[in-house]
Scaffold this motif. Sequence first.
Motif, mmCIF file in Angstrom:
data_model
loop_
_atom_site.group_PDB
_atom_site.id
_atom_site.type_symbol
_atom_site.label_atom_id
_atom_site.label_comp_id
_atom_site.label_asym_id
_atom_site.label_seq_id
_atom_site.Cartn_x
_atom_site.Cartn_y
_atom_site.Cartn_z
ATOM 1 N N UNK A 35 38.476 31.306 34.668
ATOM 2 C CA UNK A 35 38.836 30.598 33.432
ATOM 3 C C UNK A 35 39.874 31.341 32.601
ATOM 4 N N UNK A 36 40.248 32.558 33.016
ATOM 5 C CA UNK A 36 41.313 33.299 32.327
ATOM 6 C C UNK A 36 42.438 33.687 33.279
ATOM 7 N N UNK A 37 42.490 33.024 34.443
ATOM 8 C CA UNK A 37 43.548 33.288 35.422
ATOM 9 C C UNK A 37 44.575 32.166 35.403
ATOM 10 N N UNK A 38 45.776 32.452 35.853
ATOM 11 C CA UNK A 38 46.850 31.461 35.910
ATOM 12 C C UNK A 38 46.739 30.675 37.220
ATOM 13 N N UNK B 73 43.985 28.344 42.835
ATOM 14 C CA UNK B 73 43.922 29.751 42.439
ATOM 15 C C UNK B 73 43.548 30.559 43.670
ATOM 16 N N UNK B 74 44.334 31.590 43.984
ATOM 17 C CA UNK B 74 44.063 32.434 45.151
ATOM 18 C C UNK B 74 43.801 33.869 44.711
ATOM 19 N N UNK B 75 43.108 34.601 45.592
ATOM 20 C CA UNK B 75 42.810 35.999 45.283
ATOM 21 C C UNK B 75 44.107 36.803 45.189
ATOM 22 N N UNK B 76 44.026 37.879 44.469
ATOM 23 C CA UNK B 76 45.166 38.776 44.265
ATOM 24 C C UNK B 76 44.643 40.199 44.124
ATOM 25 N N UNK B 77 45.544 41.133 44.006
ATOM 26 C CA UNK B 77 45.120 42.523 43.795
ATOM 27 C C UNK B 77 44.288 42.641 42.530
ATOM 28 N N UNK B 78 44.640 41.859 41.503
ATOM 29 C CA UNK B 78 43.896 41.925 40.247
ATOM 30 C C UNK B 78 42.494 41.333 40.385
ATOM 31 N N UNK B 79 42.367 40.191 41.068
ATOM 32 C CA UNK B 79 41.026 39.600 41.213
ATOM 33 C C UNK B 79 40.138 40.478 42.094
ATOM 34 N N UNK B 80 40.736 41.130 43.103
ATOM 35 C CA UNK B 80 39.920 41.953 44.011
ATOM 36 C C UNK B 80 39.417 43.227 43.340
ATOM 37 N N UNK B 81 40.030 43.611 42.216
ATOM 38 C CA UNK B 81 39.481 44.721 41.436
ATOM 39 C C UNK B 81 38.162 44.322 40.779
ATOM 40 N N UNK B 82 38.009 43.025 40.480
ATOM 41 C CA UNK B 82 36.813 42.522 39.818
ATOM 42 C C UNK B 82 35.776 42.005 40.814
ATOM 43 N N UNK B 83 36.263 41.462 41.932
ATOM 44 C CA UNK B 83 35.394 40.792 42.912
ATOM 45 C C UNK B 83 36.056 40.960 44.278
ATOM 46 N N UNK B 84 35.471 41.777 45.162
ATOM 47 C CA UNK B 84 36.198 42.234 46.363
ATOM 48 C C UNK B 84 36.186 41.243 47.532
ATOM 49 N N UNK B 85 36.655 40.014 47.272
ATOM 50 C CA UNK B 85 36.642 39.007 48.317
ATOM 51 C C UNK B 85 37.952 38.219 48.307
#
Length: 297
Positions: A102-105, A124-136
């Motif tokens: 809900x806070x991602x582009x 919305x796809x995973x990125x280096x930033x999302x994988x810091x929060x959730x490793x998938x």
Amino acid sequence: MISHLFLEQKTTLSDSVSLQTDSSGYEFLIIEHQKLNAAFALHGGHLIHFQLVGQEPLIWLSKTAIYNDQKAIRGGVPVCWPWFGAAGETLGDNLPSHGFARTSKWSVADIKESEQGLELELHLKDSAETRKLWPFEFELVLKASLTSELKLELISKNTGDKPFSYRGALHTYLNISSPEFCTVSGLNETFSNSLKNGQVTTGDGTLLINAPIDSIYNKAPESVLLDDKQFSRKLKMENSGNDSEVLWTPWISGAAAFTDMPDDGYKTMFCIESAITAKQGITVAPGQSHTLSTLIK
């Protein structure tokens, strides 16, 4: 409902859809169809407005909502994912409440128009930033069908090589006339009351809106009905892929405590959410997907 945003058109995407921005460059998809008006914020893949021509808006949006890249929008339909509420001990402390979707582009993937309305798809796809929060690794798809009915489908695709489990919600803020004119029925009789430390309670499946409410109901046996006598309309909600419906209003003191909600905001909103709240969540194997949806008619 969104005229207070003072938007400027940037790009035309289809006959009815344009990309517009506010003075700070915050991006919105504005939909002006012959049968309906709607709006999404690309920040959060967030539906903020839906209104059939000649009717009251279906979706509530706070007039004092804050629009920036760090904060979720107050109102609309926030996408809570990949967890609901706190992240939990296994993921670690200090993670954002209700996840990061809900806070991602998000990006626009597809627009299809017809005489009845339109279908819109955001990704919305995973990125280096999302994988810091959730490793998938994942791909999240929000499909919106905007016609005489509103249908939102949140599709969670596992694009990695290991299974993941997720929780989440389509956190729908409904626009109501006034609490005293509204009744909710069709609920499961069993619910957990978050205002009483999660106390499990049994009711009759009917609810009046006359006090603070923060309850997680076991999945409704069929559909949930919100009867708004002053608006002379009945909203029927059919949810799938969920294990529960979350009902919420901050009421008087809660609204007053929010900086992004008017003090009287509680009088015209009520949340009925299609949600996955069980601790174990939903497991999605590599190459597979799961769909959480809500249909409002």
